[in-house]
Design an enzyme around this catalytic site. Structure first.
Site, short mmCIF file in Angstrom:
data_model
loop_
_atom_site.label_atom_id
_atom_site.label_comp_id
_atom_site.label_asym_id
_atom_site.label_seq_id
_atom_site.Cartn_x
_atom_site.Cartn_y
_atom_site.Cartn_z
N GLY A 1 0.84 -1.20 0.00
CA GLY A 1 0.00 0.00 0.00
C GLY A 1 0.87 1.23 0.00
O GLY A 1 2.06 1.16 0.34
N CYS B 1 5.88 -0.10 7.70
CA CYS B 1 5.52 1.09 6.91
C CYS B 1 6.74 1.50 6.09
O CYS B 1 7.86 1.53 6.61
CB CYS B 1 5.12 2.23 7.84
SG CYS B 1 4.62 3.73 6.97
N LEU B 2 6.51 1.83 4.83
CA LEU B 2 7.62 2.23 3.97
C LEU B 2 8.25 3.54 4.45
O LEU B 2 9.39 3.84 4.11
CB LEU B 2 7.14 2.38 2.52
CG LEU B 2 6.70 1.06 1.85
CD1 LEU B 2 6.06 1.33 0.51
CD2 LEU B 2 7.87 0.10 1.72
N HIS C 1 -2.68 7.41 7.20
CA HIS C 1 -1.67 8.31 6.62
C HIS C 1 -2.32 9.62 6.14
O HIS C 1 -1.70 10.69 6.23
CB HIS C 1 -0.99 7.66 5.41
CG HIS C 1 0.19 6.77 5.75
ND1 HIS C 1 1.31 7.23 6.39
CD2 HIS C 1 0.43 5.47 5.49
CE1 HIS C 1 2.19 6.24 6.53
NE2 HIS C 1 1.67 5.14 6.00
N GLN D 1 2.98 10.06 1.72
CA GLN D 1 4.30 9.40 1.77
C GLN D 1 5.20 9.81 0.62
O GLN D 1 6.42 9.60 0.68
CB GLN D 1 4.14 7.87 1.78
CG GLN D 1 3.49 7.33 3.05
CD GLN D 1 3.36 5.82 2.99
OE1 GLN D 1 2.41 5.30 2.41
NE2 GLN D 1 4.30 5.11 3.58
N HIS E 1 -4.51 1.37 7.60
CA HIS E 1 -3.15 1.93 7.67
C HIS E 1 -3.00 3.10 6.69
O HIS E 1 -2.44 4.16 7.05
CB HIS E 1 -2.15 0.80 7.39
CG HIS E 1 -0.71 1.20 7.33
ND1 HIS E 1 0.24 0.73 8.22
CD2 HIS E 1 -0.02 1.99 6.46
CE1 HIS E 1 1.42 1.24 7.91
NE2 HIS E 1 1.29 2.00 6.84
N GLU E 2 -3.50 2.92 5.45
CA GLU E 2 -3.34 3.98 4.43
C GLU E 2 -4.23 5.18 4.74
O GLU E 2 -3.81 6.34 4.56
CB GLU E 2 -3.68 3.45 3.03
CG GLU E 2 -2.85 2.27 2.55
CD GLU E 2 -1.37 2.39 2.77
OE1 GLU E 2 -0.87 3.52 2.89
OE2 GLU E 2 -0.71 1.33 2.87
O1 GNR Z 1 4.07 -2.46 2.53
C1 GNR Z 1 3.45 -2.36 3.57
N1 GNR Z 1 3.16 -3.47 4.29
C2 GNR Z 1 2.30 -3.49 5.36
C3 GNR Z 1 2.28 -4.62 6.16
C4 GNR Z 1 1.44 -4.69 7.24
C5 GNR Z 1 0.60 -3.66 7.53
C6 GNR Z 1 0.59 -2.52 6.74
C7 GNR Z 1 1.43 -2.44 5.66
S1 GNR Z 1 1.40 -1.05 4.66
C8 GNR Z 1 3.05 -1.03 4.07
C9 GNR Z 1 3.25 0.06 3.04
C10 GNR Z 1 2.99 1.40 3.66
O2 GNR Z 1 3.76 1.94 4.42
N2 GNR Z 1 1.87 1.98 3.38
O3 GNR Z 1 1.55 3.15 3.92
NI NI Z 2 2.64 3.25 5.81
#
Ligand code: GNR
Ligand code: NI
Length: 171
Positions: A46, A94-95, A140, A51, A136-137
C-alpha cells in the site's frame, strides 16, 4: 510512469492531514499510476499520497500474493463508513518507517467508501490484510502512523531504532 521518493519519518509532512480531492482528473490518475509504480518497486502492499509528499486524499494498494495476478487498487477520498466491533492484531510495517515492525490492534473488518479512477463512488468491504492496509493507508491521510497506535514506550523504541537505521544508511 515515474517512481517517486518515499518520505521517511520523522517528517512534518507525514503528520499533516491531507485535503480532499475535488476532481478525479488526469493529474490524479497519473499520481496514482506513479504511486503504484513506487509501491511495487519498494516493494509494498500500500502507499498513501502524503508518503510521496502530496497532501491529497489518495491511496493505492495491492494485497495479491506473490503467485497471484496483480490486483492494483486506486482509491480517492476513501472513508471508513463501518468498522466491526471485533478487533484483530496484525504485525505492521511502513515504507516511511523502514525495517521496523510492531503488532497493531484495529477493527477486524471495515467498509470503505471511495471514488475510483473515473470519479465513480464505490464501496469495498474487507477483512484480513486488506482491512489492515486500508486502515493503515487512511491513517496516513490524517497524519497518523502505525506507531501512533502503540504505547509511548514502544513508539519511542521504534523511533530510536529508526534513527539508528537512518545513520547506518547514510554512512
Ligand atoms: O508495505 C506495507 N506493508 C504493510 C504490512 C502490514 C501492515 C501494513 C502495511 S502497509 C506497508 C506500506 C505502507 O507503508 N503503506 O503506507
Ligand atoms: Ni505506511
Amino acid at each position: 510512469m515515474a517512481k517517486l521518493n518515499i518520505i521517511i519519518a520523522p517528517d512534518p509532512v507525514l503528520k499533516t492531514k491531507a485535503r480532499k480531492v475535488e476532481k478525479v482528473d488526469d493529474r490524479i490518475r497519473k499520481l496514482m499510476d506513479d504511486m503504484l509504480e513506487t509501491m511495487y518497486a519498494a516493494p509494498g502492499v500500500g502507499l498513501a499520497a502524503p508518503q510521496v509528499g502530496v497532501l491529497e486524499r489518495v491511496i493505492v494498494l495491492d494485497v495479491a500474493g506473490k503467485d497471484e495476478e496483480p490486483r492494483p487498487m486506486r482509491l480517492v477520498n476513501p472513508e471508513i463508513v463501518w468498522a466491526s466491533e471485533d478487533l484483530a492484531v496484525a504485525q505492521e510495517g511502513c515504507l516511511s518507517i523502514p525495517e521496523q515492525w510492531a503488532d497493531v490492534t484495529r477493527p477486524a473488518a471495515v467498509k470503505v467508501r471511495y471514488l475510483d479512477e473515473n470519479g465513480t463512488q464505490r464501496e469495498v468491504e474487507a477483512d484480513g490484510l486488506l482491512a489492515v492496509c486500508l486502515q493503515h493507508e487512511i491513517d496516513h491521510l490524517d497524519g497518523v502512523l502505525f506507531v501512533d497506535h502503540l504505547s509511548p514506550l514502544k513508539r519511542n523504541m521504534i523511533m530510536r531504532k529508526l534513527a539508528k537505521w537512518k545513520k547506518s544508511q547514510a554512512a
